[in-house]
Design a protein around this motif. Structure first.
Motif, short mmCIF file in Angstrom:
data_model
loop_
_atom_site.label_atom_id
_atom_site.label_comp_id
_atom_site.label_asym_id
_atom_site.label_seq_id
_atom_site.Cartn_x
_atom_site.Cartn_y
_atom_site.Cartn_z
N LYS A 148 0.52 -1.11 -0.20
CA LYS A 148 -0.42 0.16 0.00
C LYS A 148 0.97 0.93 -0.19
O LYS A 148 2.31 1.03 0.72
N GLN A 149 0.06 2.59 -0.79
CA GLN A 149 1.02 3.59 -0.69
C GLN A 149 0.21 4.30 -0.63
O GLN A 149 -1.04 5.16 -1.24
N GLY A 150 -0.08 5.69 0.89
CA GLY A 150 -1.18 6.90 0.98
C GLY A 150 -2.24 5.44 0.77
O GLY A 150 -2.98 6.49 0.86
N GLY A 151 -2.64 4.55 1.80
CA GLY A 151 -2.86 3.72 2.34
C GLY A 151 -4.14 3.15 1.04
O GLY A 151 -5.01 2.76 1.38
N LYS A 152 -3.41 3.08 -0.26
CA LYS A 152 -4.51 2.49 -1.45
C LYS A 152 -3.33 1.57 -1.58
O LYS A 152 -1.83 1.18 -1.89
N ALA A 153 -4.00 -0.33 -2.23
CA ALA A 153 -3.18 -0.50 -2.65
C ALA A 153 -2.87 -0.05 -4.27
O ALA A 153 -3.30 0.02 -4.79
N VAL A 154 -1.34 -0.56 -4.56
CA VAL A 154 -0.66 -0.48 -5.25
C VAL A 154 -0.28 -1.92 -5.79
O VAL A 154 0.24 -1.92 -5.23
N ASN A 155 0.81 -1.88 -7.45
CA ASN A 155 1.55 -2.54 -7.79
C ASN A 155 3.10 -2.04 -7.33
O ASN A 155 3.72 -0.90 -7.12
N VAL A 156 3.40 -3.47 -6.45
CA VAL A 156 5.25 -3.33 -6.13
C VAL A 156 5.54 -4.77 -7.20
O VAL A 156 5.52 -6.11 -6.65
N ARG A 157 6.92 -4.15 -6.67
CA ARG A 157 8.57 -5.07 -7.76
C ARG A 157 8.83 -5.51 -5.75
O ARG A 157 9.20 -5.31 -5.18
N TYR A 158 9.16 -7.06 -6.76
CA TYR A 158 10.16 -7.39 -5.50
C TYR A 158 11.03 -8.24 -5.80
O TYR A 158 10.81 -9.04 -7.04
N THR A 159 11.33 -8.83 -5.11
CA THR A 159 13.33 -9.02 -5.46
C THR A 159 13.40 -10.18 -4.56
O THR A 159 13.82 -10.14 -2.98
N LEU A 160 13.28 -12.23 -5.01
CA LEU A 160 13.41 -12.60 -3.93
C LEU A 160 15.01 -13.48 -4.29
O LEU A 160 14.53 -14.62 -5.88
N PRO A 161 15.92 -13.45 -3.45
CA PRO A 161 17.26 -14.51 -3.63
C PRO A 161 16.90 -15.54 -3.07
O PRO A 161 16.37 -15.73 -2.05
#
Length: 586
Positions: free
Chosen positions: A421-434
């Motif tokens: 969430k950004q500013g209380g709103k759900a958003v798309n987020v890039r995630y990195t998993l090693p």
């Protein structure tokens, strides 16, 4: 709790010293009684009083700040260190509790003895006063509304003096003072001031009762001789108001003392500035926290991120380890806004532990890769959409086509996440998993594989505007606690920290100090490196802190608050030789 106990006992010492210096020789016994009771009650209450609301409206006073510092924790790549329960702190707490329990037991026995004597004693009317007649040769005493006396041991005049004395205790509820004194001695048994205040309470109550006997018309000299005649008779209970309480000399001296002049009353007004000073000292930390809130603006200093933790794209590798964010980091992919940094990071259903479990159950180590002895790290990057779905997985650090394909397969089968969430709103987020594939003893092993989760790229951050109206404390009455206590924290760290193999091979060792905020709900936010050692070890320390479960929040004035916490971690190689890192088994 330790800070609360220190504040209580320091207050008792201050009030007792003031009493000895200013009030002990006065004949204002009622005011002395009030002073003694207020001293004890205020000492236990004032550490809980918060003036935070008032302080927020004032200008900052000072900026000297000392963070909460935890004992150093040493991580070696060998087996986890066995931690002893018998630390100095735990031993002291056990000693405190043991002595307090013994004293509470003694208090209970004394209380039971009085109740038992009341039940067994015969209630009679003696000189128009209801009393409990004793058959034993015991000192007369009273406890709340009960007066205990053996009338056969005293003549008519002596009985009248005793009854007037004990009725004063009953009418003025002196037993309540004694109970308060006993309770504070139980809780502060190690503080001499607590015992001395308790003694002064008892003596002052006798001054009050003696004064009433004299005012009732009894001859002072005969009454004093009566007291002396009972000096060597044994007392029955420490909880009762004894007719004959030592030191007799002080009581006789006070009966013959001159009355203190009324101007001496002005001294008792000193209790107000004393109390105010104690309150200011107790709330000094709130003033410090208010100063920090006033001075700091809306700027977020984020974590020290290592090269391995970032996207590993060529352009991201050129970024500095320490990054400041005043706005969320956003990239665009085919006109879809994707965040690289958000206020509230996405999370796997059930948290980090469940993510570890899920990966451990679903990743399959390809047999061909095992036979070839291929092992190492594959880093996968994907997007968690605003609906929680995992999309666009790709390899950003390749190891081998077989292991790359397995990592992509597992990510594609993941269940939906809780979106960021950004500013209380759900958003798309890039995630990195090693993900690290590792063979045990370099021999091919069948699944399930040992999986080491090195670090999430997307770090949960709190922008300062979310805490702008909430102080972040550096010292509090009750510090935050890891679930289960310090020993569980050490155990959790030993089970979750991984000594990077590359750091071992390079012989890198030393201390990394991480600072973070534990919110009023117990969440870990704003982790950052305040003492760096090496990007690899910095990254590992940050990873572990970010993966911590919720803590029991710290409290100030009985209320949960945000607390800044500092955690030093020492990475140490055994015999200065590279060792295999500790695997986090899923």
């Amino acid at each position: 709790m330790e800070i609360y106990i220190v504040k209580v006992n320091l207050s008792l010492i201050v009030f007792y010293l003031c009493y000895k210096l200013l009030f002990q020789r006065d004949t204002f016994w009622i005011l002395r009684r009030v002073y003694l009771l207020v001293s004890i009650l205020f000492s236990f209450i004032y550490p809980l009083i918060s003036v935070e609301g008032w302080i927020r409206k004032q200008e900052p006073i000072m900026t000297a700040i000392a963070s909460i510092q935890m004992d150093e924790f040493v991580i070696t790549p060998g087996e986890a260190e066995k931690l002893s329960f018998f630390t100095l702190e735990n031993v002291l707490w056990m000693l405190f509790g043991f002595v307090a329990m013994l004293m509470l037991l003694r208090f209970s026995v004394q209380l039971f003895a009085i109740i038992k004597r009341r039940i067994r004693g015969e209630k009679i009317i003696l000189q128009d006063v209801p009393v409990i007649r004793l058959k034993e040769k015991l000192m007369p005493f009273s406890f709340f509304r009960w007066i205990f006396i053996n009338p056969f041991l005293h003549n008519h005049t002596e009985t009248a003096e005793i009854l007037e004395h004990e009725q004063t205790h009953v009418r003025q509820w002196h037993s309540l003072d004694i109970i308060i004194g006993q309770v504070q001695t139980i809780l502060c048994w190690f503080n001499p001031a607590a015992w001395l205040l308790n003694r002064e309470i008892r003596i002052n109550l006798e001054f009050l009762a003696d004064n009433q006997v004299i005012k009732s018309g009894f001859e002072p000299k005969k009454y004093q001789y009566h007291l002396l005649s009972l000096t060597y008779e044994p007392a029955d209970s420490k909880l009762g108001n004894q007719f004959n309480v030592s030191p007799i000399k002080k009581r006789i001296k006070m009966m013959n003392a001159r009355k203190t002049k009324k101007r001496g009353l002005l001294k008792y007004a000193l209790i107000i500035p004393i109390a105010l000073v104690m309150l200011v000292v107790s709330n000094m930390q709130e003033m410090i926290a208010a100063t920090r809130t006033f001075v700091e603006k809306v700027v977020v200093t984020e974590n020290v991120l290592s090269e391995a933790e970032l996207n590993l794209d060529a352009e991201l590798q050129q970024q500095k380890n320490k990054v400041k964010f005043t706005e969320p980091v956003i990239t665009r992919d085919e006109d879809v806004k994707i965040y690289d940094m958000v206020e509230e990071a996405p999370s796997f259903p059930g948290g980090v532990t469940e993510l570890y479990n899920w990966l451990g159950q679903n990743i399959v180590y390809p047999v061909e890769a095992q036979e070839k002895g291929i092992q190492g790290r594959v880093t996968i990057q994907f997007v968690i959409t605003e609906t929680g779905k995992v999309t666009q997985p790709k390899v950003v650090r390749s190891l081998d086509p077989l292991l790359d394909a397995e990592a992509i397969r597992v990510v594609n089968t993941m269940p939906d996440w809780i979106p960021g969430k950004q500013g209380g709103k759900a958003v798309n987020v890039r995630y990195t998993l090693p993900v690290q594939f590792k063979l045990v003893d370099n021999e091919p092993k069948m699944t399930p594989v040992e999986v080491v989760l090195i670090k999430k790229e997307v770090v949960s951050i709190k922008k300062d505007d979310e805490l702008s109206n909430k102080n972040v404390y550096d010292m509090v009455d009750t510090p935050p606690v890891f679930p289960g206590g310090e020993m569980e924290l050490y155990k959790w760290l030993s089970e979750n920290i991984v000594y990077p193999v590359e750091a071992q091979e390079k012989g890198i060792q030393g201390r990394v100090t991480i600072q973070f905020v534990i919110t009023e709900t117990g969440k870990i936010i704003q982790p950052k490196v305040v003492r760096s050692l090496d990007p690899l070890l910095d990254a590992e320390a940050l990873r572990v802190v970010s993966a911590m479960p919720n803590w029991i929040p710290g409290k100030q004035g009985g209320k949960a608050v945000n607390v800044r916490y500092t955690l030093p971690a020492v990475f140490k190689l055994v015999d200065n030789k590279p060792k295999k890192h500790i695997e986090a088994r899923c």
